[in-house]
Design an enzyme around this catalytic site. Sequence first.
Site, PDB file in Angstrom:
ATOM      1  N   SER A  15     111.709 -42.743 -14.407  1.00  0.00           N
ATOM      2  CA  SER A  15     110.990 -44.019 -14.402  1.00  0.00           C
ATOM      3  C   SER A  15     110.104 -44.231 -15.614  1.00  0.00           C
ATOM      4  O   SER A  15     110.003 -45.345 -16.124  1.00  0.00           O
ATOM      5  CB  SER A  15     110.149 -44.133 -13.122  1.00  0.00           C
ATOM      6  N   THR A  16     109.446 -43.199 -16.095  1.00  0.00           N
ATOM      7  CA  THR A  16     108.430 -43.380 -17.139  1.00  0.00           C
ATOM      8  C   THR A  16     108.668 -42.422 -18.287  1.00  0.00           C
ATOM      9  O   THR A  16     109.384 -41.407 -18.158  1.00  0.00           O
ATOM     10  CB  THR A  16     107.025 -43.150 -16.561  1.00  0.00           C
TER      11      THR A  16
END
Length: 684
Positions: free
Chosen positions: A20-21
Amino acid sequence: MTKITTDHLSRDAFVYIRQSTADQLVHNQESRRRQYGLADRAKQLGWVTVEIVDDDLGRSGGGVTRPGFERLLAAICQGRVGAVFAIEASRLARNGRDWHTLIEFCGLVGTVIVDEDGIYDPRHSNDRLLLGMKGTMSEFELSLFRQRSQEALRQKARRGALFLGVAAGYVKTGRDRIEKDPDQRVQDALRIVFAKFAELQSVRQVHVWLREEGIALPTACHSAAEGRSVVWRAPLYNTVHNILTNPIYAGAYAFGRTTSKVSVEEGRKRVRRGVRRPLAEWDVLLKDQHEGYISWTEFERNQRVIADNATGKGNAVARGAARHGESLLAGLLRCGHCGRKMYVAYGGKAGRYHCEGALVNHGAERCISFGGLRADHAVGAEVLRVLKPLGVDAAVRALEAQAGEMSAAKRQLELALQRARFEAAHARRQYDAVDPTNRLVAGELERRWNEALQVVRGIESEIAAIEARKPAPLGEREREQLMRLGADLELAWSHPAATSATRKRIMRAALSEIVVRVEAEHIEMVLHWQGGDHTALKLKKNGVGKHRWTIPEDTLSLVRELARFMPDRQIARLLNRAGKPTGRGNGWTQGRVCSFRSHYGIAVHRPSEWAERGEITLEAAAQIMDVSVMTALRMVRRGIVKGRQVCRGAPWAIEAKDVAAYRARNEPRRPLPADSAQGCLNFQ
C-alpha cells in the site's frame, strides 16, 4: 474434483503483487518476498507461463487508479488469464467495486482465483459467495484499522503531544514538547519574515524583498539516513506563506488544519490531500503551548491581511493588496446602494470607481460610478487631518530606526559566516588528526577543508559588497528635513518620494471601509475608521463632460465675448495679461485659442462685425467727435456717450449713433469765414 482444468493451464497465470505505501516497500520486505513466491506455486500447479504484475507497488487498494490492476482486468477480458494468484483478497482490492468487478470478469471467462487458502472458481455459487465475504471482510478490516489509528492520533493531539513533524525554527525536546531552535541564524531569519510582513503587508512583497536582499530561509528536511535537519534555501513564495500562516510560530498547537477531498473522476476515486480548512474547523487549537516568534494577536492580524489581499479567490470582502495604481481608495469602497465591493478602472493614470456587481451577476443595470480624483483628495485630506498629531512621533521613530538599524542581509551573512568558519575549523581538525602519509584519507579531508575555506571567502566577499553599498548615515540637514516633514504631513504626503503604494498603506492603516452613495449631484461617503469611529463626507459630483482640466465658466464666457471684438492672437495676449490660464495651467497661444473656439463652437472674429452691430472703436469715436482719445474715454465713463468694455484691457465698443448724435448737438452755429486760409480757435 480439481478446479484447475487443461483450459486453465493452456492460458497464462498472473501473479498480482501490491503493497500500500512506500514505507511498506522499505520495511516490509518479507511480505513482498511471499508475494513473489506465488510464481513458484503457479508452476507447481502446472502453469508454464507466469506473468508478474507489480505495477501497483506503493499504491493503495482503496479505489484509486491502479495501472497494474487495470492491466490485469484487460488481460482477463481478452481470455489470456487462466488463474489470478494473490496472497489474500486485500492485495487484489480494498473496496467492493474493484473486488466484485474482478469476480464478475473471472466468472465470465472462466478464470480461477488462487490465494494461500485455496482455489476458487467464480462460476460456482459457493466459491462466489466465499469470495464476496472475503472482499467484504477486507474492506471492513481497512475501515477498522483506519478508525483506530485516527482516533488514537486525535486523542494524543487533544493533549498537544502529537508531533508528526516539527517546523523550521523549533526542535523536539522529549516525546511531547518543542522549543525554539537554539541556532541564532534560524531565529533571526524567521523574525525578519514577520517584521517585513508587518511593514509591507503582502506575502508577495516579502518574498520579492528576501530575493532582492539574497536572504535564505531555513527549511526542515527529513531523510532516512540523517533524520531531521535544517537546510538553507533561496526563499519560495510557498515557504514565506507557510511561515506566516503556521500557528506554531504564534506559540499555538494546532491539529487538523488540512483535510482530504475525495472525488470521482472517470469512474475512479481521486483523493486530494492538504486542503486547507478554516480556523474555526480545526480539530485542535491550544494557545500558549510554547514560546512563539509572534503573539497570537499579531498572528490573527496577519491572517486578516492575507485574506484581504486574496482578490483572486472570489472573496467579495477582500480589499486586495496595496498596488501601484494612483487611485488611493481601491479596495476600501463599498456601494451604499447594493452593498457590493467597488472596483477601480483606469483610463490612463486617472481612475474611476464603479460598482457593476448587479450587471455581472444578474444582468441588471449598472449601480454607481464616479471619478476618483476628487474623492481621493477629500479622503486624503481627512486622513491627514486625523493623523496630523502623530506626524512628529513618526519622524522621531524613523530617526531611531535609521540610527539603530542593521542590514538584515548583513546580519544573516554574519551568522552564516560564523557557521562557515566553524565548518572550516572542524575540517581542519579532521585533517590534522589524520596521518598525512595516508593519502587515501588525507586527500579527501584536504578537499573538504578547501571547500569549507572557499565558502568562508565567498561569504566574506558578499559582506564586503553589502558594506560598499551601504548608504551614508543621515546628516544634520537630512534630520531637519525629516522632522519638518513629520511636522507638516501634507508636505510629506505630496513629496515626490512618497509612492501611491505608501499612501494606500497609510489609508488602510487608518480606515477599515468607506461606504459610498451617489445622490443627485453629490457623492456621500461614510468613513469607517479602524478604531470604530465614523466620519461623513459630502462631495459635489462632476457634471457630464466635466473633468479636472475643464476651463472655468467665466473664462469660457469671456472668450465668447472677446471673439466678437478681436482676432485669436489678441485674445491670447489679453487672457495671458488677465492671468487666466488654460485648463492644464498653460499660457494661451493663437493656436490654443483657435482650438478652444472650435471645441465650443465659437465663430471666428470678422472685421465687419463692428459695423454690423453699429459699434465703433474708442479711437474712431474720438476722431468723429473731434476730441482726444482720453477725452472720449472720460465721456464714455461719464455716460455722455454709450460704450461697453468686456473686461479690463479689452477694446471699448462705442455706439456709432450716440457719437453721431453728440456730433450733431455740438456742431458750431456761427458761419465759417470765406477765406479758407483763415484758421479758427476751438477751445475745450
